[in-house]
Scaffold this active site. Structure first.
Site, PDB file in Angstrom:
ATOM      1  N   GLU A  85     -12.524  39.536 -67.677  1.00  0.00           N
ATOM      2  CA  GLU A  85     -13.390  40.686 -67.346  1.00  0.00           C
ATOM      3  C   GLU A  85     -12.802  41.488 -66.183  1.00  0.00           C
ATOM      4  OE1 GLU A  85     -17.575  39.716 -67.102  1.00  0.00           O
ATOM      5  OE2 GLU A  85     -17.942  41.404 -65.752  1.00  0.00           O
ATOM      6  N   LYS A 265     -25.089  34.750 -63.741  1.00  0.00           N
ATOM      7  CA  LYS A 265     -23.903  35.009 -64.577  1.00  0.00           C
ATOM      8  C   LYS A 265     -22.810  35.627 -63.711  1.00  0.00           C
ATOM      9  CE  LYS A 265     -21.208  37.514 -67.479  1.00  0.00           C
ATOM     10  NZ  LYS A 265     -20.204  38.519 -67.091  1.00  0.00           N
ATOM     11  N   ASP A 281     -13.233  21.739 -66.058  1.00  0.00           N
ATOM     12  CA  ASP A 281     -14.036  21.933 -67.261  1.00  0.00           C
ATOM     13  C   ASP A 281     -15.172  22.922 -66.968  1.00  0.00           C
ATOM     14  OD1 ASP A 281     -15.869  21.686 -69.325  1.00  0.00           O
ATOM     15  OD2 ASP A 281     -15.706  19.515 -69.477  1.00  0.00           O
ATOM     16  N   HIS A 378     -17.010  50.418 -62.906  1.00  0.00           N
ATOM     17  CA  HIS A 378     -16.689  50.120 -64.310  1.00  0.00           C
ATOM     18  C   HIS A 378     -16.162  51.359 -65.022  1.00  0.00           C
ATOM     19  CE1 HIS A 378     -19.112  46.171 -64.880  1.00  0.00           C
ATOM     20  NE2 HIS A 378     -18.271  46.141 -63.875  1.00  0.00           N
TER      21      HIS A 378
HETATM   22  C1  MEV Z   1     -21.294  41.373 -64.845  1.00  0.00           C
HETATM   23  O1  MEV Z   1     -20.337  40.531 -65.432  1.00  0.00           O
HETATM   24  C2  MEV Z   1     -22.021  40.668 -63.727  1.00  0.00           C
HETATM   25  C3  MEV Z   1     -23.190  41.424 -63.107  1.00  0.00           C
HETATM   26  O2  MEV Z   1     -24.112  41.847 -64.128  1.00  0.00           O
HETATM   27  C4  MEV Z   1     -23.868  40.473 -62.162  1.00  0.00           C
HETATM   28  C5  MEV Z   1     -25.191  40.952 -61.588  1.00  0.00           C
HETATM   29  O3  MEV Z   1     -25.865  41.770 -62.222  1.00  0.00           O
HETATM   30  O4  MEV Z   1     -25.543  40.450 -60.500  1.00  0.00           O
HETATM   31  C6  MEV Z   1     -22.740  42.674 -62.400  1.00  0.00           C
END
Ligand code: MEV
Length: 423
Positions: A85, A265, A281, A378
């Site tokens: 990413e 995430k 892992d 982005h």
């Molecule tokens: C994108 O890979 C991760 C984010 O969505 C994390 C977040 O929203 O805190 C930018």
């Protein structure tokens, strides 16, 4: 026509590809070519990779980047990151530099206990089972002595074996809950071998072993990483407003599961990248981290923030069962190199480094989200990718970047502007 196959694992690599291409790619030669393009020219290295898993037909590359300028417990690090990413490595690098000018990250390992369980069914009298366990407990340890010998020399081994009555949750269900210290190894093989040996020593006519397996939920293999500074030192136009919004963003993730999952995430973007780079892992880490995030019965943020008396404090607490010896860590040349880059850390030090990578990533995400939004960064990347696809010259590229600096980027808008340019 059936497309099943027997003896596939015995086919040579070429024959596997031939079969695949014949049956699932309409004999398309380009599929073959793509698969072979990713073969390594170094025969020995290719064989090493072929042997990591089964039925290998090619390699799947992921980018390997580095994030410099991390200061952790007063020591400087460059952190290796394997991730597909965009923006993850850039974010880590920016945040590393930001915090290294403010004292750096502090990290500490809270505990290192790992867990394995022998799950079994028993329909008899509980007092009798308890007596059997008490009588045989020493033998359970003894039965594993050859397996645990080296680990004990390194200061690890089995910490405790407990009999747990789980019949209130499932009829006749009991377990041996075993705790381990595995020092610098992740210890999955060690734990599973111990458990299977313990199970066969423990069983009798009335005890039906269902399974023996380590747990990837390791709430007592825990690490904490933290940053803090004066609110006035946060480097924003209105630092108090920034600190307040940042804290609110964490609070929202603590009460709202939809946001918490995305929040975590983002943390895992940083964590997994280093976990993969060091040959650990990531599925185990992911499973354990999310279970820990739900330990209160509600899925919450893995990070916390406090703004008090003019001080901004931001920290993470996360279970990380990692190894720096054994497994892929010593087999994969790039994992080995990653560990060297990190100055050959112990498993405890690696826990600290990886927790920091997660905290840094979350700081970057929340800083962007609560200020400019993440699309700005982005979209810059998106624009750059579109320009690359269009095959623009350097001058055209410079023009398009300047043109879109104050406009909404979309694929069609960039193509339109490019077409105007080329006319
Ligand atoms: C994108 O890979 C991760 C984010 O969505 C994390 C977040 O929203 O805190 C930018």
């Amino acid at each position: 026509m059936s497309k099943t196959v027997t003896g596939f694992s015995k086919f040579s690599k070429e024959a596997k590809i031939d079969w695949l291409v014949e049956n699932f790619f309409d004999n398309n030669e380009s599929a073959k070519r793509i698969l072979k393009t990713y073969w390594n020219r170094d025969q020995e290295l290719q064989e090493l990779h072929d042997e990591f898993i089964e039925n290998t037909i090619s390699n799947y590359y992921l980018p390997y980047g580095v994030a410099p300028n991390f200061k952790i417990n007063g020591r400087d690090y460059v952190i290796p990151m394997v991730v597909e990413e965009s923006s993850v490595v850039a974010a880590a690098s920016l945040v590393a530099k930001f915090w290294s000018a403010r004292g750096g990250f502090k990290a500490e390992v809270i505990s290192t206990t790992k867990i394995g369980q022998v799950h079994f069914m028993y329909a008899g009298d509980f007092q009798k089972l308890k007596k059997h366990f008490k009588d045989i407990k020493i033998d359970l340890y003894k039965s594993t002595e050859t397996i645990t010998k080296n680990m004990r020399k390194r200061g690890g081994g089995i910490l405790d074996i407990e009999l747990r009555d789980k019949t209130s949750e499932l009829e006749n269900y009991y377990q041996l809950h075993v705790t381990f210290e595995t020092k610098d190894s992740m210890g999955a093989n060690f734990i599973n071998s111990c458990l299977e040996t313990i199970a066969s020593e423990f069983k009798n006519d009335e005890i039906q072993i269902v399974m023996s397996i380590l747990s990837n939920y390791v709430p007592e293999c825990l690490v904490r990483a933290e940053v803090s500074c004066d609110v006035s030192d946060l480097g924003e136009n209105d630092p108090q407003l920034f600190a307040t919004k940042f804290e609110q963003a964490v609070n929202i993730a603590n009460v709202e599961a939809h946001r918490a999952v995305t929040h975590n995430k983002g943390i895992m973007n940083g964590i997994d990248a280093v976990v993969i780079a060091t040959g650990n892992d990531f599925r185990a880490i992911e499973a354990g981290a999310h279970a820990y995030a739900s330990r209160s019965g509600k899925y919450k943020s893995l990070t916390n923030c406090e703004v008090k008396n003019g001080i901004f404090k931001f920290w993470i607490e996360i279970p990380l069962a990692l190894g720096t010896v054994g497994g892929l860590t010593s087999l994969h040349p790039l994992s080995k190199l990653s560990l060297q880059m990190l100055q050959n850390p112990s498993a405890r030090e690696l826990m600290e480094i990886i927790a920091v990578a997660g905290l840094a990533q979350n700081f970057a995400a929340l800083r962007a989200l609560t200020t400019t939004g993440i699309q700005q960064g982005h979209m810059k990347m998106h624009l750059s990718n579109i320009i690359k696809q269009l095959g623009a010259t350097e001058d055209e590229r410079a023009y398009l970047i300047n043109y879109f600096s104050d406009k909404q980027v979309s694929h069609s808008a960039v193509v339109d502007e490019y077409n105007k340019l080329s006319k």
